[in-house]
Design a protein around this motif. Structure first.
Motif, PDB file in Angstrom:
ATOM      1  N   PRO A   1     -67.046  54.336 -49.323  1.00 23.85           N
ATOM      2  CA  PRO A   1     -65.894  55.930 -50.502  1.00 23.85           C
ATOM      3  C   PRO A   1     -64.930  55.989 -48.946  1.00 23.85           C
ATOM      4  CG  PRO A   1     -68.112  56.140 -51.388  1.00 23.85           C
ATOM      5  CD  PRO A   1     -68.183  54.935 -50.213  1.00 23.85           C
ATOM      6  N   LEU A   2     -63.849  56.497 -49.277  1.00 22.15           N
ATOM      7  CA  LEU A   2     -62.631  57.254 -48.067  1.00 22.15           C
ATOM      8  C   LEU A   2     -63.718  58.287 -47.813  1.00 22.15           C
ATOM      9  CD1 LEU A   2     -59.161  56.068 -49.164  1.00 22.15           C
ATOM     10  CD2 LEU A   2     -59.783  55.372 -47.791  1.00 22.15           C
ATOM     11  N   PRO A   3     -63.260  59.107 -46.215  1.00 23.71           N
ATOM     12  CA  PRO A   3     -63.927  60.554 -46.057  1.00 23.71           C
ATOM     13  C   PRO A   3     -63.372  61.366 -46.612  1.00 23.71           C
ATOM     14  CG  PRO A   3     -62.431  59.615 -44.663  1.00 23.71           C
ATOM     15  CD  PRO A   3     -62.728  57.889 -45.353  1.00 23.71           C
ATOM     16  N   GLU A   4     -63.858  62.323 -47.565  1.00 18.26           N
ATOM     17  CA  GLU A   4     -63.038  63.636 -48.026  1.00 18.26           C
ATOM     18  C   GLU A   4     -62.249  64.216 -46.476  1.00 18.26           C
ATOM     19  OE1 GLU A   4     -66.267  66.289 -49.214  1.00 18.26           O
ATOM     20  OE2 GLU A   4     -67.018  64.807 -50.424  1.00 18.26           O
ATOM     21  N   SER A   5     -62.187  64.049 -45.818  1.00 14.00           N
ATOM     22  CA  SER A   5     -61.844  64.797 -44.902  1.00 14.00           C
ATOM     23  C   SER A   5     -60.231  64.156 -44.756  1.00 14.00           C
ATOM     24  CB  SER A   5     -62.111  64.675 -43.277  1.00 14.00           C
ATOM     25  OG  SER A   5     -60.927  65.535 -42.536  1.00 14.00           O
ATOM     26  N   THR A   6     -59.111  64.698 -44.789  1.00  8.29           N
ATOM     27  CA  THR A   6     -57.158  64.631 -44.969  1.00  8.29           C
ATOM     28  C   THR A   6     -57.262  63.865 -43.183  1.00  8.29           C
ATOM     29  OG1 THR A   6     -56.564  66.589 -44.954  1.00  8.29           O
ATOM     30  CG2 THR A   6     -57.630  64.771 -47.251  1.00  8.29           C
ATOM     31  N   ALA A   7     -57.527  64.733 -42.240  1.00 10.74           N
ATOM     32  CA  ALA A   7     -57.540  64.534 -40.718  1.00 10.74           C
ATOM     33  C   ALA A   7     -57.348  63.038 -40.559  1.00 10.74           C
ATOM     34  CB  ALA A   7     -58.667  64.602 -39.555  1.00 10.74           C
ATOM     35  N   PRO A   8     -55.674  62.252 -39.914  1.00  9.70           N
ATOM     36  CA  PRO A   8     -56.391  61.431 -39.269  1.00  9.70           C
ATOM     37  C   PRO A   8     -57.463  60.208 -38.523  1.00  9.70           C
ATOM     38  CG  PRO A   8     -54.244  62.649 -38.585  1.00  9.70           C
ATOM     39  CD  PRO A   8     -55.175  63.867 -38.613  1.00  9.70           C
ATOM     40  N   ASP A   9     -57.899  61.295 -38.416  1.00  9.71           N
ATOM     41  CA  ASP A   9     -58.627  60.124 -37.407  1.00  9.71           C
ATOM     42  C   ASP A   9     -59.964  60.444 -38.832  1.00  9.71           C
ATOM     43  OD1 ASP A   9     -59.762  62.755 -37.333  1.00  9.71           O
ATOM     44  OD2 ASP A   9     -60.045  62.585 -35.029  1.00  9.71           O
ATOM     45  N   ALA A  10     -59.934  61.196 -39.795  1.00  6.03           N
ATOM     46  CA  ALA A  10     -61.183  61.005 -40.585  1.00  6.03           C
ATOM     47  C   ALA A  10     -61.967  59.317 -41.106  1.00  6.03           C
ATOM     48  CB  ALA A  10     -60.712  61.514 -41.525  1.00  6.03           C
ATOM     49  N   VAL A  11     -61.220  58.924 -40.488  1.00 12.74           N
ATOM     50  CA  VAL A  11     -61.840  57.318 -40.626  1.00 12.74           C
ATOM     51  C   VAL A  11     -62.271  56.543 -39.447  1.00 12.74           C
ATOM     52  CG1 VAL A  11     -60.905  54.788 -41.484  1.00 12.74           C
ATOM     53  CG2 VAL A  11     -59.732  56.794 -42.459  1.00 12.74           C
ATOM     54  N   ASP A  12     -61.659  56.758 -38.066  1.00  8.74           N
ATOM     55  CA  ASP A  12     -62.437  56.408 -37.545  1.00  8.74           C
ATOM     56  C   ASP A  12     -63.673  57.154 -36.554  1.00  8.74           C
ATOM     57  OD1 ASP A  12     -60.140  55.362 -36.833  1.00  8.74           O
ATOM     58  OD2 ASP A  12     -58.651  56.572 -35.669  1.00  8.74           O
ATOM     59  N   LYS A  13     -63.478  58.278 -36.934  1.00 12.69           N
ATOM     60  CA  LYS A  13     -64.789  59.091 -36.712  1.00 12.69           C
ATOM     61  C   LYS A  13     -66.212  58.126 -37.915  1.00 12.69           C
ATOM     62  CE  LYS A  13     -63.324  62.913 -35.420  1.00 12.69           C
ATOM     63  NZ  LYS A  13     -63.405  65.047 -35.646  1.00 12.69           N
ATOM     64  N   MET A  14     -65.765  57.956 -38.766  1.00 14.80           N
ATOM     65  CA  MET A  14     -66.668  57.422 -39.834  1.00 14.80           C
ATOM     66  C   MET A  14     -66.761  56.135 -39.144  1.00 14.80           C
ATOM     67  SD  MET A  14     -66.166  55.839 -44.049  1.00 14.80           S
ATOM     68  CE  MET A  14     -66.626  57.896 -44.716  1.00 14.80           C
ATOM     69  N   VAL A  15     -65.675  54.686 -39.422  1.00 13.63           N
ATOM     70  CA  VAL A  15     -66.066  53.855 -38.454  1.00 13.63           C
ATOM     71  C   VAL A  15     -67.640  53.788 -36.993  1.00 13.63           C
ATOM     72  CG1 VAL A  15     -65.284  51.667 -37.365  1.00 13.63           C
ATOM     73  CG2 VAL A  15     -63.986  53.299 -38.727  1.00 13.63           C
TER      74      VAL A  15
ATOM     75  N   MET B   1     -66.831  55.040 -59.985  1.00 14.53           N
ATOM     76  CA  MET B   1     -65.754  54.034 -59.706  1.00 14.53           C
ATOM     77  C   MET B   1     -66.031  53.343 -58.042  1.00 14.53           C
ATOM     78  SD  MET B   1     -63.921  52.973 -61.887  1.00 14.53           S
ATOM     79  CE  MET B   1     -62.168  53.523 -62.767  1.00 14.53           C
ATOM     80  N   GLY B   2     -66.379  52.500 -57.617  1.00 12.13           N
ATOM     81  CA  GLY B   2     -66.654  51.650 -56.341  1.00 12.13           C
ATOM     82  C   GLY B   2     -65.992  51.718 -55.537  1.00 12.13           C
ATOM     83  N   VAL B   3     -65.820  51.165 -54.363  1.00 12.67           N
ATOM     84  CA  VAL B   3     -65.055  51.280 -53.131  1.00 12.67           C
ATOM     85  C   VAL B   3     -63.601  50.501 -54.018  1.00 12.67           C
ATOM     86  CG1 VAL B   3     -64.348  50.178 -50.991  1.00 12.67           C
ATOM     87  CG2 VAL B   3     -65.999  51.554 -51.791  1.00 12.67           C
ATOM     88  N   ASP B   4     -63.913  48.924 -55.325  1.00 12.98           N
ATOM     89  CA  ASP B   4     -62.984  48.431 -54.912  1.00 12.98           C
ATOM     90  C   ASP B   4     -61.999  49.139 -56.274  1.00 12.98           C
ATOM     91  OD1 ASP B   4     -64.435  46.038 -54.383  1.00 12.98           O
ATOM     92  OD2 ASP B   4     -64.956  46.350 -56.243  1.00 12.98           O
ATOM     93  N   PHE B   5     -62.675  50.110 -56.577  1.00 11.70           N
ATOM     94  CA  PHE B   5     -61.360  51.067 -57.900  1.00 11.70           C
ATOM     95  C   PHE B   5     -60.905  52.045 -57.366  1.00 11.70           C
ATOM     96  CE2 PHE B   5     -64.131  48.871 -61.187  1.00 11.70           C
ATOM     97  CZ  PHE B   5     -62.352  47.205 -61.180  1.00 11.70           C
ATOM     98  N   ALA B   6     -62.174  53.590 -56.478  1.00 10.45           N
ATOM     99  CA  ALA B   6     -61.551  54.228 -55.638  1.00 10.45           C
ATOM    100  C   ALA B   6     -61.257  54.173 -54.835  1.00 10.45           C
ATOM    101  CB  ALA B   6     -62.672  55.006 -56.025  1.00 10.45           C
TER     102      ALA B   6
END
Length: 325
Positions: A95-109, A44-49
């Motif tokens: 895709p969403l990062p595998e880490s569940t840390a609150p700042d995981a998305v910020d680090k990816m960006v 599944m791509g980002v649209d679905f996952a």
């Protein structure tokens, strides 16, 4: 023009004769496709996952292949790029990062932002957003519902337009086409996103168009040759429409081949799904849908349309002498 003919005139191929072999092959391939979807699942791509959508602005249109390779080199997952709002605005979906840390998305960006700024001096970060799992589940539900409603609507139309056997055979053939497409994506693990849903709906449209042409010729010949057996009648109908069927498929395949070669990474999944759907749809129209009418018990002497029946009744009333004359 004779040199351009792919199928010669007056072909006499016995499609019905091999229907049991075709049914067996269709059943085996369908079961295998379902097994692949169940065991391996769809990528599944980002649209679905769910995932992260990052917007970048450039002073001039950037080379998308270089942008994609730069982001993919970070190891964050396969990136999907779109130019929205102009050629200088690029939306990057990951895709969403595998880490569940609150700042995981910020680090990816920050990783993506830093890599693009290092590679492209005119790259400017705009903003980012996330697609939650709840929204993704809704997209899966709506995409599946769109495909299901399309199949049901087509079956009902065929039932009302022709006989109930036509509706059932058309629905079976279209379900086969869709399942084979899903099995292909489960086997190759190509990204399955909203573009592929659009491809599946396009495949359904192509398949129904192809099947309607053959069904029209079958019903026309049923009225024209009322004493001809169904096997001979279906073979004749399919052979009469075979040049049109093959020529249409070959023409579309040429266009899709050009898209596959020069269309870029974005259209690769869509084009691959369409090419498979054309091949599978042509096969099911010629070997499955038409021959299935015999198995379902369709007999010569198709019922007249309501308009024709009403016209015949009116004509008979005009020709009948009225009482008292």
């Amino acid at each position: 023009m004779r040199l351009l003919k792919i199928v010669p005139d007056n072909t006499n191929i016995g499609f019905v004769r091999v229907r049991h072999i075709a049914f067996a092959i269709t059943l085996v391939l369908t079961i295998a496709a379902i097994a692949l979807v169940v065991t391996r699942g769809l990528n599944m791509g980002v649209d679905f996952a769910g995932g992260v959508s990052i917007e970048e602005k450039f002073t001039s249109p950037p080379p998308l292949d270089e942008v994609r390779s730069t982001v993919n080199a970070l190891g964050l997952g396969e990136a999907t790029l779109q130019q929205l709002g102009g050629p200088n605005n690029v939306t990057i979906r990951l895709p969403l990062p595998e880490s569940t840390a609150p700042d995981a998305v910020d680090k990816m960006v920050e990783q993506v932002k830093g890599a693009l700024e290092a590679k492209f001096r005119d790259a400017q970060f705009s903003n980012y957003s996330t697609v939650s799992g709840k929204v993704s589940d809704e997209l899966v539900w709506r995409g599946g519902l769109a495909v299901l409603l399309a199949i049901i609507g087509i079956a009902i139309f065929s039932w009302l337009r022709y006989e109930w056997q036509f509706g059932v055979s058309t629905a079976v053939a279209i379900v086969h086409d869709v399942v084979m497409t899903l099995g292909f994506f489960a086997l190759t693990q190509m990204v399955f996103d909203l573009n592929i849903v659009a491809a599946v709906l396009t495949i359904i449209g192509y398949s129904i168009n192809d099947k309607m042409v053959i069904d029209d010729r079958i019903r026309e010949n049923m009225r024209k040759y009322r004493r001809m057996g169904m096997r001979e009648l279906i073979d004749q109908s399919v052979n009469e429409t075979l040049p049109r069927t093959v020529m249409t498929s070959v023409t579309i395949m040429l266009a899709l081949g050009a898209l596959l070669i020069w269309g870029g990474h974005v259209l690769q999944g869509f084009t691959a799904a369409m090419m498979l759907g054309i091949v599978v749809g042509t096969y099911s129209s010629v070997y499955v849908s038409s021959s299935l009418l015999i198995t379902l018990g369709l007999k010569p002497g198709v019922r007249e349309d309501r308009a024709e029946a009403a016209a015949a009744k009116e004509k008979a009333e005009r020709m009948t002498p009225r009482a008292g004359r």
